[in-house]
Motif scaffolding. Structure first.
Motif, PDB file in Angstrom:
ATOM      1  N   ARG A 182      -1.784  -0.576  -9.379  1.00 35.11           N
ATOM      2  CA  ARG A 182      -3.110  -0.598  -8.729  1.00 35.11           C
ATOM      3  C   ARG A 182      -3.539  -2.026  -8.433  1.00 35.11           C
ATOM      4  NH1 ARG A 182      -5.399   4.266 -12.393  1.00 35.11           N
ATOM      5  NH2 ARG A 182      -4.906   5.943 -10.937  1.00 35.11           N
ATOM      6  N   GLN A 196       0.797  -1.227   0.000  1.00 30.18           N
ATOM      7  CA  GLN A 196       0.000   0.000   0.000  1.00 30.18           C
ATOM      8  C   GLN A 196       0.828   1.276   0.000  1.00 30.18           C
ATOM      9  OE1 GLN A 196      -2.821  -0.546   3.209  1.00 30.18           O
ATOM     10  NE2 GLN A 196      -4.063  -1.854   1.890  1.00 30.18           N
ATOM     11  N   ARG A 214      -1.991   2.816  -4.255  1.00 36.20           N
ATOM     12  CA  ARG A 214      -2.797   3.943  -4.713  1.00 36.20           C
ATOM     13  C   ARG A 214      -1.966   4.740  -5.709  1.00 36.20           C
ATOM     14  NH1 ARG A 214      -5.253   7.258   0.166  1.00 36.20           N
ATOM     15  NH2 ARG A 214      -5.157   9.162  -1.038  1.00 36.20           N
ATOM     16  N   ARG A 246       1.427   4.925  -1.566  1.00 39.45           N
ATOM     17  CA  ARG A 246       0.650   5.932  -2.297  1.00 39.45           C
ATOM     18  C   ARG A 246       1.621   6.617  -3.260  1.00 39.45           C
ATOM     19  NH1 ARG A 246      -0.373  11.434  -0.229  1.00 39.45           N
ATOM     20  NH2 ARG A 246      -1.703  12.451  -1.780  1.00 39.45           N
TER      21      ARG A 246
END
Ligand code: ASP
Length: 347
Positions: free
Chosen positions: A208, A186, A213, A188
């Motif tokens: 993705r 995860q 993200r 970003r």
């Protein structure tokens, strides 16, 4: 975990365990890279460095890393001075050089070409950059730097925000680094670029799919907010298709000290694979950041030595013998390399 005899062509060959092994070996190389110790573990070995595209950092750091392990290098630069100018194929070139050296580092302007070199030999080939394709060792150096700057181990960067800025389409280092960071959980990714230079769609989709993200924006100041790391890149002028004009793009995506202090969280790490394009003022990371402790770009280039030493030691199967031939170094070395450095060498 043994890499002996392996080619290093893509970051796809790495998982967290393999990255950890590489970084542990790189940590062990720090006394040698800091010039405190000398090892001769690769005494007698020869590395061929074949660069068919411009380079300063990669070529010299591969060479210096091999020398610091006690080995020697032979090299050729540019097509004009090699037999490829006479029409020799990659297969023949690779096979010929294999008879001369124990490892090869190749840079080539076409994506996939270094893989072709590797396919023709059993001597380990390291990709020093294949056109707009990949630059795996740069990504490994970047990842190592990022971990050291943030005080984390690979696999523990989950939840971090990484802003990648500039030419994300033709910049191979952005491709390799985002792919490598995809091993984390995860992340970003904030991709700050004009639409023409955004990260390739298949790569965005792959990130993705792995649960990361990905945000895409053209707004530099907004994109930089809350980043843990900013990875700025140069517009790859030499790879832009003819007719693509990007007037003013360099200025729009340039970061200087005032912008950093206004929008970045204190401690946001500033990275760049270099070179900064200093024909333009400001460059991607302005010179007024040179004394800023957040500017990690030269620590990043310095880490190129221990990481590349580690890769050579691993692909040549001597990672566990490095200290056996070691002695102290006795020559002068400065406490810090650069006049504006805010930290001692290789912290
Ligand atoms: N030195 C890096 C590369 O070879 C980045 C750049 O050229 O902008 O890809």
């Amino acid at each position: 975990m043994d890499f002996a005899g392996e080619h290093v062509i893509s970051v796809d060959q790495f998982d967290v365990v393999k990255v950890e092994r590489l970084f542990a070996v790189a940590d062990g190389m720090l006394p040698y890279a800091r010039r405190q110790r000398v090892t001769r573990v690769l005494e007698g070995a020869i590395c061929g460095i074949l660069f068919f595209e411009p380079s300063t950092r990669s070529r010299l750091s591969f060479g210096a890393a091999f020398h610091r392990l006690g080995g020697q290098i032979v090299e050729t630069t540019g097509f004009a001075f090699s037999s490829m100018a006479k029409g020799e194929s990659i297969y023949d070139t690779s096979r010929v050089v294999s008879g001369y050296v124990d490892a090869m580092v190749v840079r080539h302007p076409e994506a996939g070409a270094v893989g072709e070199f590797a396919a023709a030999t059993r001597v380990p080939v390291i990709n020093g950059g294949d056109g707009p394709g990949e630059h795996p060792t740069q990504a490994l150096v970047d990842f190592y730097t990022l971990c050291r700057e943030l005080g984390k181990r690979p696999g523990s960067l989950g939840g971090a925000t990484v802003a990648v800025v500039g030419d994300l389409k033709y910049g191979r280092t952005a491709h390799s680094l985002t792919k490598l960071l995809a091993l984390e959980h995860q992340i970003r990714f904030v991709c700050i670029a004009p639409p023409e230079l955004q990260l390739p769609e298949p790569l965005v989709a792959a990130l993705r799919e792995r649960g990361h993200r990905v945000e895409q924006t053209e707004e530099l100041a907004d994109g930089l907010r809350n980043a843990d790391v900013v990875y700025a890149t140069r517009i790859q002028q030499e790879r832009l298709p003819a007719g693509l004009t990007l007037d003013g793009v360099q200025d729009r995506f340039a970061i200087d000290a005032a912008l950093y202090d206004r929008v970045c969280r204190p401690g946001t790490v500033l990275m760049h694979p270099l070179p900064r394009d200093s024909r333009n003022n400001p460059s991607e990371l302005s010179n007024d950041l040179n004394r800023h402790p957040a500017l990690a770009i030269f620590r990043q280039t310095d880490y190129g030595i221990p990481v590349r030493m580690a890769l050579f030691a691993l692909v040549l199967g001597v990672a566990d013998q490095v200290d056996a031939t070691a002695r102290d170094a006795s020559w002068y070395r400065p406490e810090r390399f650069g006049v504006d450095d805010t930290k001692p060498m290789l912290p």
